[in-house]
Design a protein around this motif. Structure first.
Motif, PDB file in Angstrom:
ATOM      1  N   LEU A 152       0.887  -1.139   0.096  1.00 18.75           N
ATOM      2  CA  LEU A 152       0.080   0.058   0.006  1.00 18.75           C
ATOM      3  C   LEU A 152       1.020   1.256   0.182  1.00 18.75           C
ATOM      4  O   LEU A 152       1.842   1.313   0.526  1.00 18.75           O
ATOM      5  N   ASP A 153       0.405   2.141  -0.905  1.00 25.29           N
ATOM      6  CA  ASP A 153       1.283   3.365  -0.735  1.00 25.29           C
ATOM      7  C   ASP A 153       1.083   4.281   0.267  1.00 25.29           C
ATOM      8  O   ASP A 153       0.142   3.882   1.149  1.00 25.29           O
ATOM      9  N   ASP A 154       1.812   5.282   0.742  1.00 23.86           N
ATOM     10  CA  ASP A 154       1.492   5.935   2.061  1.00 23.86           C
ATOM     11  C   ASP A 154       0.362   6.450   2.306  1.00 23.86           C
ATOM     12  O   ASP A 154      -0.138   6.323   3.580  1.00 23.86           O
ATOM     13  N   ASP A 155      -0.271   7.190   1.323  1.00 19.81           N
ATOM     14  CA  ASP A 155      -1.423   7.665   1.505  1.00 19.81           C
ATOM     15  C   ASP A 155      -2.693   6.684   1.758  1.00 19.81           C
ATOM     16  O   ASP A 155      -3.544   6.996   2.548  1.00 19.81           O
ATOM     17  N   THR A 156      -2.716   5.529   1.016  1.00 20.01           N
ATOM     18  CA  THR A 156      -3.722   4.662   1.253  1.00 20.01           C
ATOM     19  C   THR A 156      -3.403   3.836   2.595  1.00 20.01           C
ATOM     20  O   THR A 156      -4.478   3.546   3.293  1.00 20.01           O
ATOM     21  N   LEU A 157      -2.358   3.673   2.885  1.00 16.46           N
ATOM     22  CA  LEU A 157      -1.962   3.011   4.412  1.00 16.46           C
ATOM     23  C   LEU A 157      -2.603   3.899   5.263  1.00 16.46           C
ATOM     24  O   LEU A 157      -3.161   3.534   6.246  1.00 16.46           O
ATOM     25  N   ALA A 158      -2.241   5.167   5.336  1.00 18.08           N
ATOM     26  CA  ALA A 158      -2.444   6.152   6.294  1.00 18.08           C
ATOM     27  C   ALA A 158      -4.174   6.123   6.396  1.00 18.08           C
ATOM     28  O   ALA A 158      -4.638   6.033   7.494  1.00 18.08           O
ATOM     29  N   ARG A 159      -4.592   6.476   5.182  1.00 16.55           N
ATOM     30  CA  ARG A 159      -6.141   6.431   5.161  1.00 16.55           C
ATOM     31  C   ARG A 159      -6.787   5.061   5.747  1.00 16.55           C
ATOM     32  O   ARG A 159      -7.572   5.266   6.322  1.00 16.55           O
ATOM     33  N   THR A 160      -6.264   3.834   5.492  1.00 15.80           N
ATOM     34  CA  THR A 160      -6.723   2.793   5.732  1.00 15.80           C
ATOM     35  C   THR A 160      -6.731   2.609   7.378  1.00 15.80           C
ATOM     36  O   THR A 160      -7.819   2.112   7.909  1.00 15.80           O
ATOM     37  N   LEU A 161      -5.569   2.907   7.888  1.00 14.70           N
ATOM     38  CA  LEU A 161      -5.491   2.797   9.347  1.00 14.70           C
ATOM     39  C   LEU A 161      -6.420   3.828   9.980  1.00 14.70           C
ATOM     40  O   LEU A 161      -6.803   3.662  11.105  1.00 14.70           O
ATOM     41  N   ASP A 162      -6.523   4.812   9.572  1.00 16.14           N
ATOM     42  CA  ASP A 162      -7.331   5.900  10.187  1.00 16.14           C
ATOM     43  C   ASP A 162      -8.786   5.537  10.087  1.00 16.14           C
ATOM     44  O   ASP A 162      -9.526   5.476  11.090  1.00 16.14           O
ATOM     45  N   ARG A 198       6.710  -1.794  -1.245  1.00 14.36           N
ATOM     46  CA  ARG A 198       7.246  -0.529  -0.577  1.00 14.36           C
ATOM     47  C   ARG A 198       7.898  -1.091   0.606  1.00 14.36           C
ATOM     48  O   ARG A 198       7.450  -1.564   1.512  1.00 14.36           O
ATOM     49  N   MET A 199       9.139  -0.386   0.520  1.00 11.04           N
ATOM     50  CA  MET A 199       9.973  -0.489   2.009  1.00 11.04           C
ATOM     51  C   MET A 199      10.008   0.789   2.730  1.00 11.04           C
ATOM     52  O   MET A 199      10.028   1.648   2.012  1.00 11.04           O
ATOM     53  N   ARG A 200      10.099   0.569   3.982  1.00  7.47           N
ATOM     54  CA  ARG A 200      10.092   1.699   4.766  1.00  7.47           C
ATOM     55  C   ARG A 200      10.940   1.728   5.922  1.00  7.47           C
ATOM     56  O   ARG A 200      11.548   0.549   6.463  1.00  7.47           O
ATOM     57  N   SER A 201      11.564   2.755   6.571  1.00  5.36           N
ATOM     58  CA  SER A 201      12.325   2.920   7.535  1.00  5.36           C
ATOM     59  C   SER A 201      11.266   2.937   8.777  1.00  5.36           C
ATOM     60  O   SER A 201      10.228   3.654   8.552  1.00  5.36           O
ATOM     61  N   PRO A 202      11.751   2.818  10.319  1.00  2.00           N
ATOM     62  CA  PRO A 202      10.730   3.044  11.081  1.00  2.00           C
ATOM     63  C   PRO A 202      10.280   4.325  11.100  1.00  2.00           C
ATOM     64  O   PRO A 202       9.332   4.796  11.625  1.00  2.00           O
TER      65      PRO A 202
END
Length: 248
Positions: A152-162, A198-202
């Motif tokens: 999931l891209d950042d925007d989708t992930l943030a929206r989903t978690l919200d 997508r890879m991410r740092s903490p």
């Protein structure tokens, strides 16, 4: 069940966990990935152990129902096998995996399996949600969100978690992981993950949790999250966190 002609990540993970619910096409794909990356079984066994510790910790707070997204094969220490007094609704978007899960859980009065897209809560069958997560929206529940953030891209992930935060009751808890940047050291394996990976740092992942509040352990490599003994010595492929819905 007709043997599939395409591999499934869920069944590849079942193979790496030592399970019995995979096909030759999954084994071939798993071994091809290992040719590019190295042994994967210890990594996914460590991730499954994190799932177990997280679910036990959530259940110990009194949570007695769980909603699982991207559930994969419901065996080998999956949620209902860990939280033995809880009810569990497993969901996935892959029809083959859903049918397999439904067959494995046929007759269970504690666990069910149905379609569910984590990015659209409306896709979860309300009847299944009412049956297996009866406190949804009214009582604290556990949400398991493993293996999904990387796609999931950042925007989708943030929206989903919200949206999950807004839909759950105060005191609900979220178990989530993400893929670290470790795979960048294995470009051939990274290429096999596809363009959506997508890879991410903490530091990059933390803001995406939004209103969810991490427990005191914070965001850590999965072997480091409340280990039962010496943490497993595995590649730093996944970080994880358990986070709480603490307010409105």
């Amino acid at each position: 069940m007709v043997e599939p002609d395409q591999p499934s990540t869920a069944r590849m993970i079942d193979f790496w966990l030592g399970g019995e619910h995979h096909y030759p096409v999954d084994v071939a794909a798993a071994r091809a990935f290992e040719q590019a990356y190295g042994p994967c079984a210890p990594v996914f066994q460590s991730l499954r152990a994190f799932l177990g510790r997280a679910v036990r910790a959530i259940a110990a707070t009194g949570v007695d129902s769980f909603l699982v997204f991207g559930a994969g094969v419901p065996t080998m220490g999956n949620v209902h096998e860990v939280a033995t007094d809880a009810t569990v609704l497993y969901t996935d978007v892959d029809p083959v995996t859903i049918r397999l899960g439904q067959r494995l859980l046929a007759g269970s009065d504690r666990a069910g399996y149905g379609f569910g897209d984590a990015t659209d809560l409306g896709t979860v069958d309300p009847a299944l949600l009412h049956r297996f997560v009866p406190g949804w929206g009214r009582r604290p529940v556990g949400v398991v969100f493993l293996g999904l953030a990387a796609f999931l891209d950042d925007d989708t992930l943030a929206r989903t978690l919200d949206e999950l935060y807004a839909a759950t009751a105060v005191g609900s808890q979220l178990a989530i992981d993400f893929d670290t940047e470790e795979l960048a050291d294995n470009p051939q394996a990274l290429a096999m993950m596809g363009p959506a990976f997508r890879m991410r740092s903490p530091a990059a992942f933390a803001p995406l949790l939004g209103r969810w509040t991490p427990t005191s352990e914070g965001i850590v490599a999965v072997p480091q999250w409340r280990p039962d003994g010496p943490p497993e010595q595995v590649p730093d492929a996944f970080h994880g966190v358990v986070a709480v819905r603490s307010a409105g």
